[in-house]
Enzyme design. Structure first.
Site, short mmCIF file in Angstrom:
data_model
loop_
_atom_site.label_atom_id
_atom_site.label_comp_id
_atom_site.label_asym_id
_atom_site.label_seq_id
_atom_site.Cartn_x
_atom_site.Cartn_y
_atom_site.Cartn_z
N GLU A 1 -0.94 -9.08 -1.30
CA GLU A 1 -2.36 -9.32 -1.02
C GLU A 1 -3.19 -9.26 -2.31
O GLU A 1 -4.10 -10.04 -2.50
CB GLU A 1 -2.86 -8.30 0.01
CG GLU A 1 -2.25 -8.57 1.38
CD GLU A 1 -2.64 -7.53 2.42
OE1 GLU A 1 -2.29 -6.35 2.22
OE2 GLU A 1 -3.28 -7.90 3.41
N GLY B 1 0.43 -4.99 0.63
CA GLY B 1 -0.74 -4.91 -0.25
C GLY B 1 -0.45 -5.49 -1.63
O GLY B 1 -1.37 -5.98 -2.29
N ALA C 1 0.86 -1.17 0.00
CA ALA C 1 0.00 0.00 0.00
C ALA C 1 0.90 1.23 0.00
O ALA C 1 2.08 1.13 0.37
CB ALA C 1 -0.87 -0.02 1.25
N GLU D 1 4.18 -5.94 6.92
CA GLU D 1 3.46 -4.87 7.63
C GLU D 1 3.88 -4.73 9.09
O GLU D 1 3.92 -3.62 9.62
CB GLU D 1 1.94 -5.11 7.55
CG GLU D 1 1.31 -4.75 6.21
CD GLU D 1 1.38 -5.86 5.17
OE1 GLU D 1 2.19 -6.81 5.34
OE2 GLU D 1 0.64 -5.78 4.18
#
Ligand code: 3H9
Length: 692
Positions: A105, A102, A63, A125
């Site tokens: 993911e 992310g 992200a 993370e």
């Protein structure tokens, strides 16, 4: 703004390419772009399969961290992930570089994943004080089983493409990302491979559902070193939800945990530390167009503890290095220590079994300084006295090739004085590694007044290349790291004379989150060195001197500030030390008083912050965050507290200045008076962060 995601079609395969340098972070624009392209590809009747890939040096590395804490922008993660996972046409993630956070993911929401052989895949993370918030804690256990998932999610380290293939995380290793992904997509179509969603596949959870100890044991082993951190435990709980709850409920649990951590002080500090480390790589005020010099060959002079560790750092990163000593015997001794260290790591399983031999082969051992002649960078790591350093640099000036960067690993000495014995002071700088140099990440790059900008850049760049965290510092006694710890050592010493005991002082620091306190550190380093140096200088420190006079030289003697059982490094408080302190104080007609933990913490840590302020004032460090990086990687400052300057901003500068004034008065110690920069910031109501 240029399109950050584009769609191309090659007959029946549509390729969606993210092109958002430097690391294709999943910003709102990227999410929106993927969503748009997915919808176009799904609606196009000619398209039968979709490949998701990236341009540039990497797949999506996570992200976009810079968006955290800002108001959320559409599309939502749910909407964006659903369009991929629910696509009626198979979606293949084609990965190169890093698929992190992310990024992984998103790949897990795809129906297939392929990767190039050098790719790394992970959910890091926790290193930002977070847990995966895009379904990673629910899909990864279903993809690779709970044990590996716990290792990756709670530990945060990525795995290689080879391990990803073995575990079932990817379906194939490919030559190149987009082309390999397209070939695989065609294979899915021609061979009619079953297209499933990870969310619907609980097969890899069956064993752990029957025996939960598989999960609890994996968590216990990964959280053993997570002292003080919140994220690894919250991440483990989210993985537990994948085992215990239906997928949708697990997702909700994950999101709850993610949002809680996102607003936490710890994650804020860890995200700050991430950017602080990157900011430290940036050299300001250099002439335009300055670039690093080319480094092909590296030589390290001195095969002792530091030189050996530095040479290991290069070999660990796959960079060949010449290790130079003045005699065959010293060289042999150095090489055998290096070999033994790697063999111990291999026996423990922390490096592959063939790594020691491979790494030894990268070290070219040589006797005599003339062997530096081909090196583009020479790092001197000989005995820490000015006379010896000067002798070596005068020789290097004669033997090293023109334009070679000449670095000293000095931890205190004046680099300009060392440079003065050469005819090329512009090429001389400090590269101060920390012990053990093969492990510790910090490298202070010391800039002399005559060091050339491109030489500085070269040192920063090579340090990064071997996985260190370089921080540029100016010239002063002890640079940033040692200069800042000195006042804390002084306070620790003073506290002993007033009545505190070594284990009380150490415990205050370890409770705060430091890996060890000053007395355990002293025992590890050996107390005799300081004692001899005090004798040479005619300086006394009665308690420390009494300790050494009693033969308590630290860990190597089995006793120092603590006692140690044979073969153990665990410090045990020793009543003999308390007795020795009492006797010394009685001899000096001093009385012990009860000292609170709070006083210890304030005097030690606030004096560190105070010295940091002086260092900033003098321009020895360019930014407060550079000082924080020094502490994070040089002394193991707890990352969830950001670093001393960041922490000081959170505590409040006025409170710190007031307490320093109080302690200065109470102890009659002018060194505790607040630095003028600290006083100025208090008056102006500003933070250290305002200087960034
Ligand atoms: C996440 O994904 C949460 C999700 O679970 C769900 C949310 C709902 N964002 O390190 P470098 C910048 S959390 C924004 O020098 P390298 C970096 O600041 C995220 N920016 O390069 C630097 O900028 P600058 C999980 C980022 O080749 C530039 O890129 N992912 C991001 O040595 C180059 O970086 C991670 O934690 C980002 N995510 O290493 C991965 N990442 O040039 C974090 C980097 O202005 N990233 N930047 O200084 C890394 O570990 C390394 O950057 C990486 C490349 C290994 C990718």
């Amino acid at each position: 703004m240029a399109e950050v995601v584009k769609l191309e079609r090659h007959d029946v395969v549509a390729t969606i390419t993210v092109d958002y340098p430097p690391v294709n972070a999943l910003s709102a624009a990227v999410r929106g772009g993927i969503l748009r392209c997915m919808n176009v590809a799904i609606a196009d009747p000619e398209v039968k399969a979709i490949v998701l890939t990236c341009a540039g040096r990497t797949f999506i590395a996570g992200a976009d961290i810079t968006e955290f804490g800002k108001p959320p922008q559409p599309p939502t993660w749910d909407e964006f992930m659903a369009v991929i996972e629910d696509s009626p046409k198979p979606v293949v993630a084609a990965i190169h570089g890093n698929a992190l956070g992310g990024g992984l993911e998103v790949a897990l929401a795809c129906h297939f994943r392929v990767a190039t052989k050098n790719a790394k895949l992970g959910l890091p993370e926790v290193k930002l004080g977070l847990l995966p918030g895009g379904g990673g804690t629910q899909r990864l256990p279903r993809a690779v089983g709970p044990e590996l998932a716990v290792k990756m999610i709670v530990g945060g380290d990525p795995i290689t493409a080879r391990d990803a293939l073995k575990s079932g995380l990817i379906a194939d290793i490919v030559e190149s990302a987009p082309a390999g992904g397209q070939v695989f997509a065609r294979k899915v179509l021609t061979e009619r491979l079953p297209v499933g969603k990870l969310r619907d596949d609980d097969s890899k959870l069956a064993a752990v559902k029957a025996d939960r100890s598989i999960f609890t044991n994996a968590v216990a082993s990964m959280t053993r070193r997570a002292r003080g951190l919140e994220a690894p435990f919250a991440a483990a709980e989210a993985v537990g939800a994948a085992i215990d709850l239906p997928f949708e409920d697990g997702l909700k649990k994950e999101l709850e945990g993610f949002n809680k951590l996102l607003g936490s002080d710890q994650s804020r500090a860890q995200r700050y530390a991430f950017f602080a480390e990157r900011a430290a790589n940036k050299l300001e005020g250099l002439p335009e167009g300055t670039g690093p010099r080319q480094i092909e060959r590296v030589a390290v002079v001195g095969a002792g503890t530091m030189g050996g560790g530095i040479a290991m750092s290069f070999a660990n990163a796959g960079v060949p290095v010449t290790l130079i000593e003045s005699t065959e015997e010293q060289l042999k001794r150095g090489l055998s220590t290096i070999r033994r260290t790697w063999e111990t790591s291999a026996a423990r399983g922390s490096i592959p079994a063939d790594a020691p031999a491979k790494r030894m082969a990268l070290i070219n051992a040589a006797v005599g300084l003339s062997n530096v002649k081909d090196a583009d960078l020479v790092i001197e790591a000989v005995f820490e006295t000015m006379a010896v350093k000067k002798e070596v640099f005068a020789q290097l000036d004669k033997c090293a090739k023109k334009g070679a960067v000449l670095a000293s690993n000095t931890s205190y000495l004046d680099i300009d004085e060392i440079a003065s014995v050469t005819n090329r002071p512009q090429d001389v700088l400090g590269m101060h590694f920390f012990s053990p140099a093969n492990v510790m990440k910090l490298c202070e790059i010391v800039r002399g007044p005559r060091t050339a900008p491109d030489a500085m850049m070269t040192a920063v760049s090579i340090a990064r290349q071997i996985g260190k965290a370089p921080v540029v510092v100016g010239l002063c006694h002890g640079f940033v790291a040692n200069r800042m710890y000195d006042p804390a050592f002084k306070q620790a010493d003073g506290l002993l004379f007033e009545g505190a005991l070594p284990d009380q002082i150490d415990a205050v620091l370890t409770k705060f989150g430091m890996p060890m306190g000053p007395f355990v550190m002293g025992d590890m380093a050996g107390l005799d060195i300081g004692w001899l140096s005090r004798k040479d200088r005619g300086v006394k420190s009665e308690i420390s001197d009494a300790l050494c006079e009693a033969g308590r030289f630290g860990l190597k003697a089995g006793k120092g500030w603590y006692k140690y059982e044979a073969g153990s490094r665990a410090p045990i408080p020793d009543p003999d030390v308390e007795r020795l302190i009492d006797e010394t104080l009685a001899r000096l007609s001093r009385k012990r008083r009860a000292i609170s933990d709070e006083e210890i913490l304030e005097r030690m840590l606030y004096s560190i912050v105070n010295e940091g302020a002086r260092i900033l004032e003098e321009g020895i460090a360019a930014r407060p965050s550079d000082i924080d990086v020094v502490w994070l990687y040089g002394f193991g400052w707890p990352v969830y507290r950001g670093g001393p300057m960041y922490w000081a901003d959170q505590v409040g500068l006025k409170h710190i200045a007031d307490r320093l004034v109080f302690h200065a008065k109470q102890t009659n110690d002018p060194s505790l008076e607040p630095a003028s920069l600290l006083k100025r910031l208090v008056v102006e109501g500003k933070l250290f962060a305002s200087l960034a």
